[in-house]
Design an enzyme around this catalytic site. Structure first.
Site, PDB file in Angstrom:
ATOM      1  N   ASP A 248       0.840  -1.195   0.000  1.00  0.00           N
ATOM      2  CA  ASP A 248       0.000   0.000   0.000  1.00  0.00           C
ATOM      3  C   ASP A 248       0.872   1.240   0.000  1.00  0.00           C
ATOM      4  OD1 ASP A 248      -2.138  -1.612   0.192  1.00  0.00           O
ATOM      5  OD2 ASP A 248      -2.485  -1.304   2.335  1.00  0.00           O
ATOM      6  N   LYS A 270      -4.655   2.592  -3.261  1.00  0.00           N
ATOM      7  CA  LYS A 270      -6.095   2.626  -3.494  1.00  0.00           C
ATOM      8  C   LYS A 270      -6.560   4.066  -3.540  1.00  0.00           C
ATOM      9  CE  LYS A 270      -6.713  -1.020  -0.576  1.00  0.00           C
ATOM     10  NZ  LYS A 270      -7.423  -1.511   0.589  1.00  0.00           N
ATOM     11  N   MET A 383      -9.066   7.057   9.576  1.00  0.00           N
ATOM     12  CA  MET A 383      -9.552   7.685   8.341  1.00  0.00           C
ATOM     13  C   MET A 383     -10.576   8.770   8.629  1.00  0.00           C
ATOM     14  SD  MET A 383      -9.878   4.358   5.846  1.00  0.00           S
ATOM     15  CE  MET A 383     -10.233   3.091   7.050  1.00  0.00           C
TER      16      MET A 383
END
Ligand code: SAH
Length: 477
Positions: A248, A270, A383
Site C-alpha cells: 500500500d 487505493k 480515516m
C-alpha cells in the site's frame, strides 16, 4: 556509494609495503594470509618482519624508498611516518596506474582496506569510505558477535556440493528456497559439532525433498505505522523471502528498504472512491503471481486485519486454493497512542477503547453514536480527517462533554509526526488551523490530555491543550 567494493585475488601477486614498523608489519601479515608475494621496503624492520624476511616469506628491500621498488607490483601500501614520502609514493603510483593505499590518508589512497569479519571462505568487509574508520571497526565488532563462526564451514560444504545442487535444482527461485531451508535446518548445528558426514547427509536429504515445481503462496504482512523498528521479526523474514511485494501507499520507504533487493515491488495504492475496482485488481495480482509459483507478500500499513481489508483478501485466496499466512502488525491506534504519549486505557480515565473508522458518510451513519459518546472510554478513529465535523456534532449530540480532550496524531511514529490537541468543542477549528492531513489518527477521550505531559517523540504537541496544567487537574477540568 563513492567506492566500488571488490575482493582481490592476490595469491602469487607482488605487493609492495613501504614501511617496516608495526603498521607495515600488520599490512604484511594480512597480505601474506591472502597469499600475496610481499616485498617490504624500509631501512629497518620490526623483529617479526625481520624473522619473515629471514625465512624468505617476505622480500626485504633494504634502504630508503626507490621508485624501482614499484616495478612488478600490483598494489602498493605506504605505511611510514613520513607524510612527504607518502605523497611522493601516491603520485608515482598514480602515474603508473597502480592502486595505492596510504595509511590514515583517505585522500591520497586509491583503494581502502576495510574492517573485516573473516569466516573463511566467507568474508564480510566494512568501509566508511575513509570517513569514520572507528565506526567501521565498531560495526565489525558487533557483526563478529552476530555472524556464527560456522558460516565458513557451511560455505565450504556448499562449495563441495555446488555442482550437484545446481544440477538437481536448476530453477533459481527453487534453489533460493532450498538454501533458505538449509539455513533454517539442522545443518549449522551439525557443523558446529564437527559432524561433517551428518551435515552432508542432511543437506542431501533436503536436496532430494525439494519439489520439482515451486508452489506459490501469499503472506499478509502488517508493516506497522512507519517506523521500521516496529516491523515484527516474522514480517522481516517474510520480506526477505518474498519474490513479489504488493504494498500500500501507507507503507513507509524505510520498511520497504528492508525487503529482499531483487524482489519485485508493486505499489497498489487505493484511490479514494475507487475502492472496488482496485481491490479486485489487487486480488487478481495476488492470484496471478502466486499461481506462477512466486512467494507474494501483501504488505499493508499497520495491521492487515484492522481496517485493512485483510479478511476479504484471505477469503479470495481461500476460494482459489492459494496457501496463505498472516503476520500481524502494529496498528495505527497502538502506535500513534504510544508515540504521542497517550495511554489508550488508564485506571483513572478509561476502561475501554474502541477502534472506529469514519472514512465516508455511509460508514459514519451506521455507527452506534449512543455507545461511542459514553464517558471513560477512548475512541481511536481511523480515516477520520475528512469527517471531523460530523464526528464532533454526533458525539456532542449524544451527550459527550464539550470539554472532552482529543489528540490528532498525523504521521504517527514517523520523523515528521505532529500531534494536535484540544477539546471536542474546538476539534474542527484546531484541525483546520493546523492543517492536519492524512494519514492521521484521532484519539478522543479523557486520556488524550496526557499527551501534553507524556509526549516524548518528535515535536511537542500543539493546540489548546498543548501546555496543560498537571495531569490530575487537566483531567478533572
Ligand atoms: N491497517 C491500518 C489502517 C488502514 S486505514 C492499521 O492497522 O493501522 C488508514 C488509516 O490508518 C489512516 O487514514 C489513518 O487514520 C491511520 N493511519 C495509518 N498509519 C498512520 C500513521 N502512521 N499515523 C497516523 N495515522 C495512521
Amino acid at each position: 556509494m563513492k567506492l566500488y567494493p571488490l575482493f582481490a585475488d592476490l595469491s602469487g601477486r607482488q605487493v609492495l609495503v613501504v614501511g617496516g614498523g608495526v603498521v607495515g608489519e600488520r599490512k604484511a601479515a594480512s597480505l601474506l594470509e591472502a597469499g600475496a608475494r610481499v616485498a617490504v621496503g624500509a631501512p629497518d624492520l620490526t623483529p617479526a618482519l625481520l624473522g619473515w624476511a629471514g625465512e624468505g616469506r617476505v622480500q626485504w628491500l633494504r634502504g630508503t624508498f626507490d621508485e624501482a621498488w614499484l616495478d612488478g607490483a600490483w598494489l602498493v601500501m605506504a605505511a611510514t611516518a613520513d607524510a612527504a614520502l607518502h605523497q611522493r609514493i601516491a603520485a608515482l603510483a598514480q602515474a603508473r596506474r597502480l592502486f595505492v593505499n596510504v595509511v590514515d590518508d583517505a585522500e591520497q589512497s586509491s583503494f581502502h582496506v576495510p574492517a573485516v569479519i573473516d569466516r573463511d571462505p566467507v568474508t564480510i568487509a566494512i568501509s566508511s569510505g575513509g570517513h569514520a574508520p572507528m565506526l567501521a571497526r565498531l560495526l565489525r565488532e558487533r557483526l563478529e558477535v552476530l555472524i556464527d563462526p560456522v558460516v565458513g564451514s557451511l560455505a565450504t560444504l556448499l562449495a563441495r556440493m555446488r555442482q550437484r545442487i545446481r544440477a538437481q535444482v536448476p530453477d533459481l527461485a527453487l534453489r533460493r528456497r532450498f538454501y533458505e531451508r538449509l539455513l533454517n535446518g539442522p545443518v549449522q548445528s551439525l557443523l558446529r559439532r564437527g559432524q561433517w558426514a551428518l551435515a552432508e547427509a542432511s543437506t542431501e536429504r533436503l536436496l532430494d525433498a525439494t519439489e520439482a515445481k515451486a508452489t506459490g503462496s501469499v503472506v499478509l504482512v502488517g508493516a506497522g505505522p512507519g517506523d521500521p523498528g516496529l516491523l515484527t521479526l516474522r514480517g522481516l523474514r517474510a520480506l526477505n523471502e518474498a519474490d513479489v511485494i504488493l504494498h500500500d501507499r501507507l507503507v513507509s520507504v524505510e520498511v520497504l528498504a528492508l525487503a529482499r533487493r531483487d524482489a519485485e515491488r508493486i505499489e497498489v495504492a487505493k484511490q479514494a472512491g475507487n475502492h472496488h475496482t482496485t481491490q479486485a485488481q489487487i486480488h487478481a495480482l495476488m492470484l496471478q503471481h502466486a499461481a506462477a509459483g512466486r512467494r507474494v507478500v501483501r504488505l499493508k500499513g499497520g495491521d492487515p486485519f484492522v481496517f485493512g481489508r485483510g479478511g476479504e483478501e484471505l477469503e479470495f485466496l481461500r476460494s482459489h486454493g492459494i496457501p496463505f499466512e498472516v503476520v500481524p502488525g502494529i496498528t495505527a491506534a497502538l502506535a500513534c497512542a504510544a508515540y504521542a504519549g497517550v495511554p489508550l486505557t488508564h485506571r483513572e480515565h478509561a476502561q475501554s477503547v474502541r477502534l472506529v473508522t469514519a472514512h465516508c458518510r455511509n460508514s459514519i451513519d451506521t455507527l452506534d453514536w449512543q455507545a461511542l459518546a459514553q464517558e471513560r472510554q477512548t475512541l481511536a478513529v481511523y480515516m477520520g480527517t475528512g469527517e471531523l465535523p460530523v464526528i464532533q456534532q454526533q458525539l456532542l449530540a449524544h451527550g459527550r462533554a464539550a470539554g472532552t480532550p482529543f489528540a490528532l496524531v498525523e504521521n504517527g511514529s514517523r520523523p515528521e509526526q505532529r500531534v494536535v490537541t484540544g477539546t471536542l468543542a474546538d476539534m474542527v477549528e484546531q484541525a483546520t488551523l493546523h492543517d492536519v492531513r492524512s494519514p492521521a489518527l484521532l484519539i478522543i477521550g479523557e486520556v488524550a490530555s496526557l499527551a501534553s505531559t507524556l509526549s516524548w517523540f518528535g515535536s511537542r504537541p500543539v493546540g489548546m491543550l498543548a501546555v496543560a496544567p498537571p495531569v490530575s487537574k487537566a483531567v478533572a477540568a
